[in-house]
Write a protein that holds these residues in place. Structure first.
Motif, short mmCIF file in Angstrom:
data_model
loop_
_atom_site.label_atom_id
_atom_site.label_comp_id
_atom_site.label_asym_id
_atom_site.label_seq_id
_atom_site.Cartn_x
_atom_site.Cartn_y
_atom_site.Cartn_z
N UNK I 39 0.85 -1.19 0.00
CA UNK I 39 0.00 0.00 0.00
C UNK I 39 0.89 1.24 0.00
N UNK I 40 0.31 2.33 -0.48
CA UNK I 40 0.99 3.63 -0.52
C UNK I 40 0.07 4.66 0.12
N UNK I 41 0.56 5.38 1.13
CA UNK I 41 -0.26 6.40 1.78
C UNK I 41 -0.33 7.63 0.90
N UNK I 42 -1.55 8.10 0.61
CA UNK I 42 -1.76 9.20 -0.30
C UNK I 42 -2.05 10.50 0.45
N UNK I 43 -2.74 10.39 1.57
CA UNK I 43 -3.19 11.59 2.28
C UNK I 43 -3.56 11.23 3.70
N UNK I 44 -3.26 12.14 4.63
CA UNK I 44 -3.63 11.93 6.04
C UNK I 44 -4.50 13.12 6.47
N UNK I 45 -5.66 12.82 6.96
CA UNK I 45 -6.58 13.84 7.44
C UNK I 45 -7.22 13.37 8.74
N UNK I 46 -8.19 14.13 9.24
CA UNK I 46 -8.91 13.68 10.42
C UNK I 46 -10.09 14.58 10.71
N UNK I 47 -10.94 14.12 11.62
CA UNK I 47 -12.13 14.86 11.97
C UNK I 47 -12.02 15.32 13.42
N UNK I 48 -12.50 16.52 13.68
CA UNK I 48 -12.49 17.10 15.01
C UNK I 48 -13.94 17.31 15.42
N UNK I 49 -14.29 16.89 16.61
CA UNK I 49 -15.65 17.12 17.08
C UNK I 49 -15.61 17.50 18.55
N UNK I 50 -16.32 18.54 18.88
CA UNK I 50 -16.39 18.96 20.28
C UNK I 50 -14.97 19.15 20.86
N UNK I 51 -14.14 19.83 20.06
CA UNK I 51 -12.78 20.16 20.50
C UNK I 51 -11.81 18.98 20.62
N UNK I 52 -12.22 17.81 20.12
CA UNK I 52 -11.37 16.63 20.20
C UNK I 52 -11.11 16.06 18.81
N UNK I 53 -9.89 15.53 18.60
CA UNK I 53 -9.62 14.73 17.41
C UNK I 53 -10.36 13.41 17.61
N UNK I 54 -11.40 13.18 16.81
CA UNK I 54 -12.19 11.97 17.03
C UNK I 54 -11.93 10.90 15.98
N UNK I 55 -11.14 11.23 14.99
CA UNK I 55 -10.97 10.27 13.90
C UNK I 55 -9.72 10.60 13.08
N UNK I 56 -8.87 9.60 12.88
CA UNK I 56 -7.74 9.72 11.95
C UNK I 56 -8.15 9.02 10.66
N UNK I 57 -7.93 9.70 9.53
CA UNK I 57 -8.33 9.15 8.23
C UNK I 57 -7.11 9.03 7.33
N UNK I 58 -6.87 7.83 6.85
CA UNK I 58 -5.73 7.60 5.95
C UNK I 58 -6.25 7.21 4.58
N UNK I 59 -5.91 8.02 3.58
CA UNK I 59 -6.24 7.64 2.21
C UNK I 59 -5.04 6.86 1.67
N UNK I 60 -5.30 5.68 1.14
CA UNK I 60 -4.18 4.86 0.66
C UNK I 60 -4.54 4.14 -0.62
N UNK I 61 -3.51 3.82 -1.39
CA UNK I 61 -3.67 2.95 -2.55
C UNK I 61 -3.22 1.56 -2.15
N UNK I 62 -4.07 0.57 -2.40
CA UNK I 62 -3.73 -0.81 -2.07
C UNK I 62 -3.53 -1.57 -3.38
N UNK I 63 -2.41 -2.28 -3.48
CA UNK I 63 -2.07 -2.98 -4.72
C UNK I 63 -2.24 -4.48 -4.55
N UNK I 64 -2.77 -5.10 -5.59
CA UNK I 64 -2.89 -6.57 -5.57
C UNK I 64 -2.61 -7.12 -6.96
N UNK I 65 -2.17 -8.35 -6.99
CA UNK I 65 -1.77 -9.02 -8.22
C UNK I 65 -3.01 -9.50 -8.96
N UNK I 66 -3.09 -9.18 -10.23
CA UNK I 66 -4.19 -9.70 -11.03
C UNK I 66 -3.86 -11.15 -11.39
#
Lengths: 69, 69, 69, 69, 69, 69, 69, 69, 69, 69, 69, 69
Positions: I39-66
């Motif tokens: 896999x290759x990490x493309x982007x790292x983001x997250x969500x904040x709610x009520x003054x807290x980081x409530x979620x880490x979000x990783x966008x990634x490309x996952x590779x598999x053999x055809x």
């Protein structure tokens, strides 16, 4: 000649199109800032709900002149 | 098969929207170039004056086929 | 909490503008996918024919929620 | 010492490979330009037709020395 | 006019060169997809073993037309 | 309002610094172009010879207004 | 498991094509380094002389395993 | 023809300007390397202390020819 | 030798950290795909709610053999 | 003031997380280098085996001060 | 240890060079901010008037330490 | 619908990991800002001292909703 500009980053939204999303963000910025001069579009995204594009989102940098101290 | 394309970079402007800004730039290019084939948007910016978005600016690359020599 | 989104990349086209090009691509995606949630514009291009902009093309990533297995 | 280079952007195509696509674009450029000096590959794409790769396309910037005025 | 294209991302490999790596990936894609139209090279890498370049790897996006529903 | 700008890409060089390299390129451009309006620095490089930095090279895009037809 | 790789950046050249340019750079690297494992192409350029492409230049990162201390 | 270049990445600093920062880094490189040929500026930063810009920092890649083995 | 990989793009989420977000996305992918390879990490983001980081979000490309057809 | 830094590029791996992958690479670098000062993360990837994320890989640039000659 | 920095984006201008443009922007920032620590150059542009480069413009991010609450 | 978001850029630090660095920056932001909504990781770096990674630094953009005027 020695003027300085500051850029702030905003996300404007619109149900209609990106131009309105930009205008909405700029209108919001004018509530508290003077001397807005230009903007640069950084990213275009949108939200889909119930199979429909319900929102166009434009991330932009808005530049304004810092006043002489 | 051995055709070649050339790309030139233009900035078109419009008071209304980016599509018109693009069309304006392409229209200007057709005054001197033949065989325009496609364009690629490179950058979107705009000008703000007196608290209003007064101009949408689209920087684009316009491609045209070089004629057989 | 442990939801996962998948993104697919599409190119939508429109004679009118980029917003319609995006809507066309999203509409096409809804024929086979459920739970579309957002999109990200990747590239804006277009086709020129007979000295006219005849087509706006928006490349976008469309994200949808993978259903619980 | 005070020489200046200009870069133009071209897309060359070839049925065989990217090197030939580059050479084709450079050959086309030599028809009208003197003093070509180097090139930079900007993008590699291609066309598929009837299940076959039928064309390799190399977008490149070609640099040449502007003559002394 | 309202056609839509989908792009999928593949990595093709070849012992010989990048053009063959691309052709291999496209050939694999044609086993399950119709209407392949163009590709865009995203990344070029390779593997070295026992002091030799043993493999050229081309990551590419392959675009195909989504059929009318 | 419906003005259009064209951008050309140049590399200017200087023994002294990047500002002079930029000025040299712009001066060269003014020999054949009217209405130069702004430039954007694209890349900064340089040449080393005999253990000395002998040349600063600035690649820049120079924009000028296309005249009304 | 706790292996580490180091990457060095090289430019290889060839009169023929990019694959040979890569192989030339890798061959040069093997003179002083052991355990070369993969490479990543960073940039493709070339030199033009007397209206001919006389040199393909591939900038690449070559990775090798650092030996256990 | 089959020469190979290696690039190393350095950060040079100067109290005065970026050109001196570059020259300082290149001068340092010449203490241990032969055949330096060109450099590419990768990043420009600086340090501020006590309300003053006290340091310009230029990150650059410096290229040199690997000697024939 | 003539294997082909396909990459799909996913966003995984986690309340704890990016590594778990990645593992969640990969686990979801294994429900329907065989032969996942990297896999290759493309982007790292997250969500904040009520003054807290409530979620880490990783966008990634996952590779598999055809698989061989 | 006239210090110079050199940056080398490493890939560190860990079964646990990216922070450990970074620490492993830095630890390896300290075996042969003095004066390590900072690092910059360049890329995050990983390996999947048997449906599990078995390895986090962090590509980073590690900077160290070149000693006074 | 748990300090936080904030970065603001500014454009400084100068008739002379980029270093002065940077210093002008930083000087402006010090009128209202304390604890400025570093800057990162984001973009270099300039204005041309009457065939002369009349202004160097440096877009930069300026970082400062947020005070303990 | 016509909400607007503003993004500010922060660097958070932690001795332990990037997630804590992000949380530290967000916690600092909550001291003066309301309605924080999401963050985007822009850059990951760190400091090395005495052969040890002593600090993970996460540069991030934090977005919050501008209140209705």
């Amino acid at each position: 000649m020695e003027r300085t500009y500051k850029l702030i980053e905003l996300v404007g939204v619109s149900e209609k199109n990106y131009e309105e999303a930009i205008k909405n963000a700029v209108a919001k910025a004018t509530e508290t800032l003077f001397g807005l001069s230009w903007f640069e579009v950084v990213e275009l995204r949108g939200r889909i709900d119930d199979n429909q594009v319900v929102e166009f989102q434009a991330k932009l940098k808005v530049a304004f002149k810092l006043i002489k101290s």
